[in-house]
Design a protein around this motif. Sequence first.
Motif, PDB file in Angstrom:
ATOM      1  N   ASN A 136       0.502  -1.411  -0.097  1.00  0.00           N
ATOM      2  CA  ASN A 136       0.293  -0.023  -0.094  1.00  0.00           C
ATOM      3  C   ASN A 136       0.809   1.559  -0.351  1.00  0.00           C
ATOM      4  OD1 ASN A 136      -1.950   2.399   0.237  1.00  0.00           O
ATOM      5  ND2 ASN A 136      -3.077   1.160   2.022  1.00  0.00           N
ATOM      6  N   PRO A 137       0.900   1.382  -1.064  1.00  0.00           N
ATOM      7  CA  PRO A 137       1.406   3.048  -1.524  1.00  0.00           C
ATOM      8  C   PRO A 137       1.693   4.015  -0.481  1.00  0.00           C
ATOM      9  CG  PRO A 137       0.875   3.034  -3.372  1.00  0.00           C
ATOM     10  CD  PRO A 137       0.797   1.241  -2.499  1.00  0.00           C
ATOM     11  N   ASP A 138      -0.057   4.273  -0.123  1.00  0.00           N
ATOM     12  CA  ASP A 138      -0.471   5.963   0.653  1.00  0.00           C
ATOM     13  C   ASP A 138      -0.633   5.262   1.902  1.00  0.00           C
ATOM     14  OD1 ASP A 138      -1.238   6.140  -1.838  1.00  0.00           O
ATOM     15  OD2 ASP A 138      -2.736   5.482  -2.641  1.00  0.00           O
ATOM     16  N   THR A 139       0.040   4.005   2.435  1.00  0.00           N
ATOM     17  CA  THR A 139       0.181   4.309   4.199  1.00  0.00           C
ATOM     18  C   THR A 139       0.077   5.065   4.622  1.00  0.00           C
ATOM     19  OG1 THR A 139       0.194   1.540   3.532  1.00  0.00           O
ATOM     20  CG2 THR A 139       0.370   2.899   6.065  1.00  0.00           C
ATOM     21  N   ARG A 140       1.902   5.788   4.337  1.00  0.00           N
ATOM     22  CA  ARG A 140       1.918   7.226   5.210  1.00  0.00           C
ATOM     23  C   ARG A 140       0.944   7.966   4.947  1.00  0.00           C
ATOM     24  NH1 ARG A 140       5.645  11.349   5.527  1.00  0.00           N
ATOM     25  NH2 ARG A 140       6.948  11.084   6.915  1.00  0.00           N
ATOM     26  N   GLU A 141       0.688   8.523   3.870  1.00  0.00           N
ATOM     27  CA  GLU A 141       0.004   9.095   3.705  1.00  0.00           C
ATOM     28  C   GLU A 141      -1.821  10.008   4.623  1.00  0.00           C
ATOM     29  OE1 GLU A 141      -0.782  13.275   3.465  1.00  0.00           O
ATOM     30  OE2 GLU A 141       0.794  12.349   2.028  1.00  0.00           O
ATOM     31  N   ALA A 142      -1.895   8.193   4.847  1.00  0.00           N
ATOM     32  CA  ALA A 142      -3.475   7.925   4.835  1.00  0.00           C
ATOM     33  C   ALA A 142      -3.277   7.857   6.883  1.00  0.00           C
ATOM     34  CB  ALA A 142      -3.821   6.402   4.758  1.00  0.00           C
ATOM     35  N   ILE A 143      -1.206   7.668   7.271  1.00  0.00           N
ATOM     36  CA  ILE A 143      -1.104   7.975   8.589  1.00  0.00           C
ATOM     37  C   ILE A 143      -1.540   9.797   8.702  1.00  0.00           C
ATOM     38  CG2 ILE A 143       0.368   7.683  10.391  1.00  0.00           C
ATOM     39  CD1 ILE A 143       0.939   5.000   9.386  1.00  0.00           C
ATOM     40  N   LEU A 144      -1.066  10.519   8.059  1.00  0.00           N
ATOM     41  CA  LEU A 144      -0.525  11.762   8.769  1.00  0.00           C
ATOM     42  C   LEU A 144      -2.136  12.608   8.595  1.00  0.00           C
ATOM     43  CD1 LEU A 144       2.102  12.715   6.568  1.00  0.00           C
ATOM     44  CD2 LEU A 144       2.466  12.685   9.058  1.00  0.00           C
ATOM     45  N   ASN A 145      -2.987  11.699   7.511  1.00  0.00           N
ATOM     46  CA  ASN A 145      -3.935  12.317   7.680  1.00  0.00           C
ATOM     47  C   ASN A 145      -5.240  11.877   8.079  1.00  0.00           C
ATOM     48  OD1 ASN A 145      -4.039  14.303   4.392  1.00  0.00           O
ATOM     49  ND2 ASN A 145      -4.276  11.483   3.822  1.00  0.00           N
ATOM     50  N   ALA A 146      -4.979  10.523   9.444  1.00  0.00           N
ATOM     51  CA  ALA A 146      -5.705  10.833  10.344  1.00  0.00           C
ATOM     52  C   ALA A 146      -5.050  11.396  11.366  1.00  0.00           C
ATOM     53  CB  ALA A 146      -4.904   9.396  10.208  1.00  0.00           C
TER      54      ALA A 146
END
Length: 211
Positions: free
Chosen positions: A22-32
């Motif tokens: 999942n290449p979007d994991t890091r951004e998902a964590i930041l958004n959360a």
Amino acid sequence: MTPRRDAADPARSRRTGRRPGNPDTREAILNAAREAFAERGYDATPIRAVASVAGVDPALVHHYFGTKEDLFRAAMAIPVDPAALVPRVMAGGPDEVGERLVRTFLSVWDSPAGVAAVALLRSAVSNQWTARLLREFLTTQILRRVVAQLDLDPAEVPLRGALVATQIAGLAMMRYVIHLEPVASASPDTLAATIGPTLQRYLTGPLEQTR
């Protein structure tokens, strides 16, 4: 013969790298994290709450960002570690901490690192969500560290911190967003000498409160 596995082999790809799948994991964590910190505040937001919103294991949040403090700084996109600035503010004792606070503040905001801070300030003017994040950053990451090293009445700490914040935020707005002259072009020495004593009174001087 056993087939040779190379870098393009899917099985090998699944076994290597920091973020398989999942290449979007890091951004998902930041958004959360931004959502949680804005809604709950820094103190009331545990790592597990951020992980839950992002749909990941808490261990993965620590893997990417380390501590909650590191995550908060990443979510705010602030390239400066506040913990590294406080010794500069407190160097020499509490008697001139007001002036040193202004000088340290200006040294960051006048540097290339200040670009992100100015962008955040501009956004906070019209975006309540960003304003909450900025408030949390200012109060929990900077002012709390300063007042913790001063011999203050705990009952007065919230008011003193808030008063200092009015001056810091007002200075930032007038100098970097409104560009009010001569504040916008004044030297750090001039601003430290004129605004510093006010911050000093807010931090260590007597407070008159109506009961």
